[in-house]
Design a protein around this motif. Structure first.
Motif, PDB file in Angstrom:
ATOM      1  N   PRO A  55       7.887  -0.795   0.175  1.00  0.00           N
ATOM      2  CA  PRO A  55       7.347   0.483   0.683  1.00  0.00           C
ATOM      3  C   PRO A  55       6.880   0.367   2.132  1.00  0.00           C
ATOM      4  CG  PRO A  55       6.481   0.025  -1.501  1.00  0.00           C
ATOM      5  CD  PRO A  55       7.181  -1.214  -1.050  1.00  0.00           C
TER       6      PRO A  55
ATOM      7  N   TRP B 222      12.563   3.729  -1.408  1.00  0.00           N
ATOM      8  CA  TRP B 222      11.222   4.209  -1.055  1.00  0.00           C
ATOM      9  C   TRP B 222      11.276   5.242   0.058  1.00  0.00           C
ATOM     10  CZ3 TRP B 222       7.274   3.720  -4.088  1.00  0.00           C
ATOM     11  CH2 TRP B 222       7.176   2.634  -4.954  1.00  0.00           C
TER      12      TRP B 222
ATOM     13  N   ARG C 210       9.768   8.851  -0.833  1.00  0.00           N
ATOM     14  CA  ARG C 210       8.490   9.228  -0.206  1.00  0.00           C
ATOM     15  C   ARG C 210       8.659  10.170   0.980  1.00  0.00           C
ATOM     16  NH1 ARG C 210       4.535   3.858  -0.160  1.00  0.00           N
ATOM     17  NH2 ARG C 210       3.913   4.031  -2.369  1.00  0.00           N
TER      18      ARG C 210
ATOM     19  N   ALA D  64      10.626   0.476  -7.889  1.00  0.00           N
ATOM     20  CA  ALA D  64      10.679   1.892  -7.514  1.00  0.00           C
ATOM     21  C   ALA D  64      11.026   2.788  -8.694  1.00  0.00           C
ATOM     22  CB  ALA D  64      11.688   2.093  -6.390  1.00  0.00           C
TER      23      ALA D  64
END
Length: 272
Positions: A81, A113, A117, A202
């Motif tokens: 991340p 990620w 995100r 993830a």
């Protein structure tokens, strides 16, 4: 060498090539850039042998992960991340609001990620020879990990090359190889990369990925088992899978004539 500043102040070196290279480390012209994310303990040189395939039609953006290449090498914990946030810092430095992303091996873990995100930053996603990690991911056989960790460096390197490429290809391509790790990387940073990759998980955020996704894997990949490909495909909405027969971990290089057109066709296909 241009740098982006990560959230913690770490300098991340990046490189811009291809159709929209402005010549000063920036992006010129129009067209969606393509971000290429390399494997564990590797700098942007991971892509050297195939980058021209994408430069011909796209602006390509690579970076040196923290701990590699020309980027800073802080001796602090690394994570997938966290690497994704470093990618965002590079996009911000270049003024890129949205890009296509192609990540292979650990780069695919980072890309998961990034897309989960920051969904507005990723238009289309390609995940190559990678894994969701965690309890759901398929780990390589213990004997493979033991061989890679051998104190006999020549034996360990021979194992790595055998996992990356078929014997036939190695016989006609004596190297040097851009996929076997950054040779100038400090030992502590190499360990930090290994830990980051091992701790990747993830699974819970994969359903948050909104970008159309192509999952690519070689059928003979023992480094990152092929069984991870259908896992990702089933877990990510609007994902499809392509397996390349007989390909090992570095499918994108050895099977370049198959892999590069496959990826470009997916990226260039009209939006439904």
């Amino acid at each position: 060498m241009p740098y982006a500043a990560a959230p913690d102040g770490t300098r991340i070196a990046y490189q811009v090539h291809g159709q929209g290279d402005s010549g000063d480390g920036g992006v010129a012209g129009t067209g969606l850039p393509l971000v290429l994310l390399s494997g564990q303990s590797n700098s942007h040189h991971w892509w050297d042998s195939v980058r021209a395939d994408f430069d011909a039609v796209r602006t390509t953006v690579t970076l040196d992960y923290r701990g590699t290449g020309e980027s800073d090498k802080p001796d602090v914990p690394y994570s997938t991340p966290g690497f994704a946030e470093d990618v965002v810092a590079v996009l911000d430095a270049l003024g890129i609001d949205r890009a296509d992303v192609y990540g292979t091996s650990m780069g695919g873990r980072v890309a998961q990620w990034l897309a989960a995100r920051h969904p507005s930053r990723v238009r289309r996603l390609v995940l190559g020879c990678t894994s969701p990690g965690g309890l759901h991911g398929f780990e390589r056989d213990r004997s493979v990990s033991t061989a890679l960790a051998s104190r006999d460096q020549r034996a360990a390197r021979a194992t790595l090359l055998d996992l990356m490429y078929t014997p036939t290809w190695l016989a006609t391509h004596p190297g040097p190889y851009g996929t076997t790790g950054d040779p100038h990387m400090p030992a502590y940073a190499r360990g930090r990369h290994l830990t980051a990759s091992r701790r990747h998980d993830a699974w819970e955020v994969l359903p948050d990925i909104t970008a159309p996704t192509l999952v690519v894997h070689g059928t003979a990949d023992l480094f990152n088992p092929t069984a991870n490909a259908p896992l990702l495909t089933q877990r990510i909405p609007n994902a499809r899978m392509h397996l390349i027969p007989d390909a090992r971990h570095a499918y994108f290089e050895e099977f370049r004539e198959v892999a590069s057109p496959l990826v470009l066709d997916f990226l260039e296909a009209p939006t439904a």
